[in-house]
Scaffold this motif. Structure first.
Motif, PDB file in Angstrom:
ATOM      1  N   GLU A 357      -0.303   0.916   2.057  1.00 47.99           N
ATOM      2  CA  GLU A 357      -0.143   0.885   0.600  1.00 47.99           C
ATOM      3  C   GLU A 357      -0.697   2.156  -0.033  1.00 47.99           C
ATOM      4  O   GLU A 357      -0.156   2.652  -1.032  1.00 47.99           O
ATOM      5  CB  GLU A 357      -0.827  -0.360   0.036  1.00 47.99           C
ATOM      6  N   ARG A 360       1.924   4.726   0.431  1.00 49.44           N
ATOM      7  CA  ARG A 360       3.064   4.490  -0.465  1.00 49.44           C
ATOM      8  C   ARG A 360       2.803   5.018  -1.866  1.00 49.44           C
ATOM      9  O   ARG A 360       3.683   5.615  -2.497  1.00 49.44           O
ATOM     10  CB  ARG A 360       3.386   2.990  -0.519  1.00 49.44           C
ATOM     11  N   PHE A 411      -1.000  -1.709  -6.652  1.00 49.96           N
ATOM     12  CA  PHE A 411      -1.543  -1.553  -5.303  1.00 49.96           C
ATOM     13  C   PHE A 411      -1.708  -2.948  -4.702  1.00 49.96           C
ATOM     14  O   PHE A 411      -2.585  -3.714  -5.083  1.00 49.96           O
ATOM     15  CB  PHE A 411      -2.896  -0.837  -5.379  1.00 49.96           C
ATOM     16  N   ASN A 412      -0.846  -3.283  -3.771  1.00 47.84           N
ATOM     17  CA  ASN A 412      -0.797  -4.642  -3.221  1.00 47.84           C
ATOM     18  C   ASN A 412      -0.644  -4.599  -1.706  1.00 47.84           C
ATOM     19  O   ASN A 412       0.474  -4.628  -1.180  1.00 47.84           O
ATOM     20  CB  ASN A 412       0.358  -5.421  -3.858  1.00 47.84           C
ATOM     21  N   PRO A 413      -1.749  -4.557  -0.968  1.00 48.91           N
ATOM     22  CA  PRO A 413      -1.658  -4.525   0.506  1.00 48.91           C
ATOM     23  C   PRO A 413      -0.926  -5.718   1.089  1.00 48.91           C
ATOM     24  O   PRO A 413      -0.346  -5.625   2.185  1.00 48.91           O
ATOM     25  CB  PRO A 413      -3.129  -4.500   0.945  1.00 48.91           C
ATOM     26  N   ARG A 415       1.809  -6.920   0.453  1.00 47.79           N
ATOM     27  CA  ARG A 415       3.244  -6.730   0.644  1.00 47.79           C
ATOM     28  C   ARG A 415       3.546  -6.329   2.102  1.00 47.79           C
ATOM     29  O   ARG A 415       4.660  -6.498   2.570  1.00 47.79           O
ATOM     30  CB  ARG A 415       3.800  -5.720  -0.360  1.00 47.79           C
ATOM     31  N   TRP A 416       2.545  -5.777   2.796  1.00 53.78           N
ATOM     32  CA  TRP A 416       2.720  -5.349   4.181  1.00 53.78           C
ATOM     33  C   TRP A 416       2.345  -6.448   5.180  1.00 53.78           C
ATOM     34  O   TRP A 416       2.362  -6.214   6.394  1.00 53.78           O
ATOM     35  CB  TRP A 416       1.892  -4.100   4.456  1.00 53.78           C
TER      36      TRP A 416
END
Length: 495
Positions: A357, A360, A411-413, A415-416
């Motif tokens: 993230e 990204r 910011f959203n870890p 999502r992974w």
């Protein structure tokens, strides 16, 4: 006689003007790209320079506005197109394509005979194939002790400071020490400088804005880079460290070329062990060896520092993310004196998600990397593109795509970590794609794993008045951050 001479001279002077007028007329009304939508006067080839240099606007911000107005494909120069559909990125930089680079950007760096500077696919691939074993994941794991050594030095310096630290310069210093040791077996001790303001770190930071201007005035770059060392130092206060670095690397190249046995005395394998090995093909010229050294130095000294600084900022903005990361690290790293190896850190799912993230949302190399469509032409975004057209796409249009990454500015870890996470990996293009991707990405990832792990396991981090506007940046080839940077108190934890 006087009238005849005057007429002759006027005729000579008028020829370049007529040629220029014809070029403008051709670009506006006859050029193969004339049917593609774009802003007024783009056919002058100065539209980008006007926005970038005169208005001081980030080119990717301009591109975003242009695509919102004109659609997925926009003419952004007399012979240049930019694309916004994320699927086109993998076409442009596909491993199956062997499109050459456009020299207008790449020649600016004066590293023409390096894996980065070579314009043709054939030359760049040949050089990368020689260097690849040094930068493989296996080689990085074997030499992770170098990264660990410099990480410990940075952490020791951070822990001793009672005042806040410039985290951008701290993390860049760490990367700088890593790349000089890993590639050249030279330790510049950047992390030991006061407030991490090593002359080389400051020189690199000051060089980025110059690239923004020089790309539009390419003939000047040989003058700028060709100045004698003493004159370069007089004209640019920050040039001294850069000149000294160039001299240091050139001296090392000469020593190894004159006496290859000197390489047996280095603390670790270097790029010269690969490039000067006759079994790998003809030995490159002295200029090529020096260009390669400078290319790897600048390519490896900034990007991972930028990513880890921005990622740290985002983590500190969300206590639940920080708490979850610290909990995972404490479980995997119970004894502060015994840091896990890279191979173990790579298995930590939340740390990995945080790093992805951070990559990204980092600008990385924000500007489009221009490629030249081969003579036979190509089809991109369902449009036939004439051969010889310059094409490109900023990674921003991939990483901030709402279709791929919902709520892309957040910011959203997690999502992974979801059920569809594996499908997202192909859209993480921070190191570019295809045959011209970043050769040092395994080393960069090693630095990111170790830096994030150490910062959030060994320290309590408290921001020192840093605001989001302090993290704004201007675009050169790399981002140039607001001079205030991010400052934080780094208080060592006991267990």
């Amino acid at each position: 006689m006087v009238l005849t001479l005057t007429t002759f001279l006027l005729t000579l002077l008028s020829i370049p003007l007529l040629q220029k007028l014809y070029t403008l007329f051709y670009n506006a009304f006859l050029h193969p790209l004339r049917t593609f939508p774009g802003p007024p006067y783009v056919w002058t080839d100065w539209y980008k320079c006007y926005n970038d240099v005169y208005l001081n606007r980030n080119w990717t911000d301009v591109l975003k506005e242009l695509h919102e107005k004109y659609g997925d494909v926009v003419r952004v120069g007399a012979n240049e197109l930019h694309f916004s559909n994320p699927s086109v990125y993998n076409d442009l930089y596909s491993p199956t394509h062997r499109w050459d680079k456009d020299g207008a950007l790449y020649r600016v760096f004066n590293q023409d005979e390096s894996s980065f500077g070579y314009l043709t696919y054939r030359e760049a691939k040949a050089r990368k194939d020689i260097l690849a074993p040094l930068f493989s994941h296996r080689a990085t794991c074997e030499m992770q002790g170098i990264v660990k050594k410099h990480l410990d030095r940075m952490c020791e310096a951070l822990g001793k400071r009672e005042e806040s630290s410039d985290m951008l310069f701290a993390l860049r210093s760490f990367s700088l020490d890593c790349i000089t040791t890993y590639c050249f077996a030279k330790d510049v001790h950047a992390s030991s400088a006061e407030d991490f303001k090593h002359p080389l770190v400051e020189a690199m930071d000051a060089a980025v804005p110059a690239i923004r201007v020089l790309q539009y005035f390419n003939p000047w770059r040989k003058l700028v880079f060709g100045l004698p060392p003493w004159l370069a130092k007089l004209t640019d206060p920050n040039a001294g460290a850069r000149v000294e670095l160039q001299d240091m690397l050139l001296e090392q190249v000469k020593e190894f070329v004159e006496d290859p046995k000197r390489m047996e005395q280095t603390s670790n394998p270097t790029i010269y062990h690969r490039l000067l090995d006759p079994s790998n093909g003809p030995v490159p010229s002295l200029k090529s060896l020096h260009d390669e050294a400078m290319s790897l130095f600048f390519g490896g000294a900034e990007s991972s520092g930028n990513v880890s600084m921005l990622g740290t900022w985002y983590i500190l903005q969300n206590p639940s993310i920080e708490s979850r990361l610290r909990e995972e690290l404490r479980e995997a790293w119970p004894d502060l004196e015994d840091m896990p190896r890279l191979e173990d850190l790579e298995k930590l799912p939340y740390l990995t998600a945080v790093i992805k993230e951070s990559l990204r949302l980092s600008p990385s190399v924000p500007v489009p990397l221009p490629r030249v469509v081969p003579p036979q032409g190509a089809t991109l975004s369902n449009h036939p593109i004439p051969g010889g057209t310059i094409v490109g796409m900023s990674l921003r249009f991939v990483h901030q795509s709402e279709e791929i990454f919902p709520d892309p500015q957040t910011f959203n870890p997690d999502r992974w970590l979801g059920p569809d996470a594996s499908s997202l990996n192909k859209w993480l293009v921070a190191f570019s794609k295809g045959p011209t991707n970043c050769i040092g990405q395994n080393l960069a990832m090693c630095e990111l794993y170790m830096a994030f792990a150490a910062l959030f396991r060994r320290f309590e981090l408290v921001l020192d008045g840093t605001r989001s506007e302090d993290l704004t940046y201007s675009e050169g080839f790399l981002p140039f951050f607001n001079p205030r940077h991010m400052r934080a108190f780094c208080r060592p934890v006991e267990a």
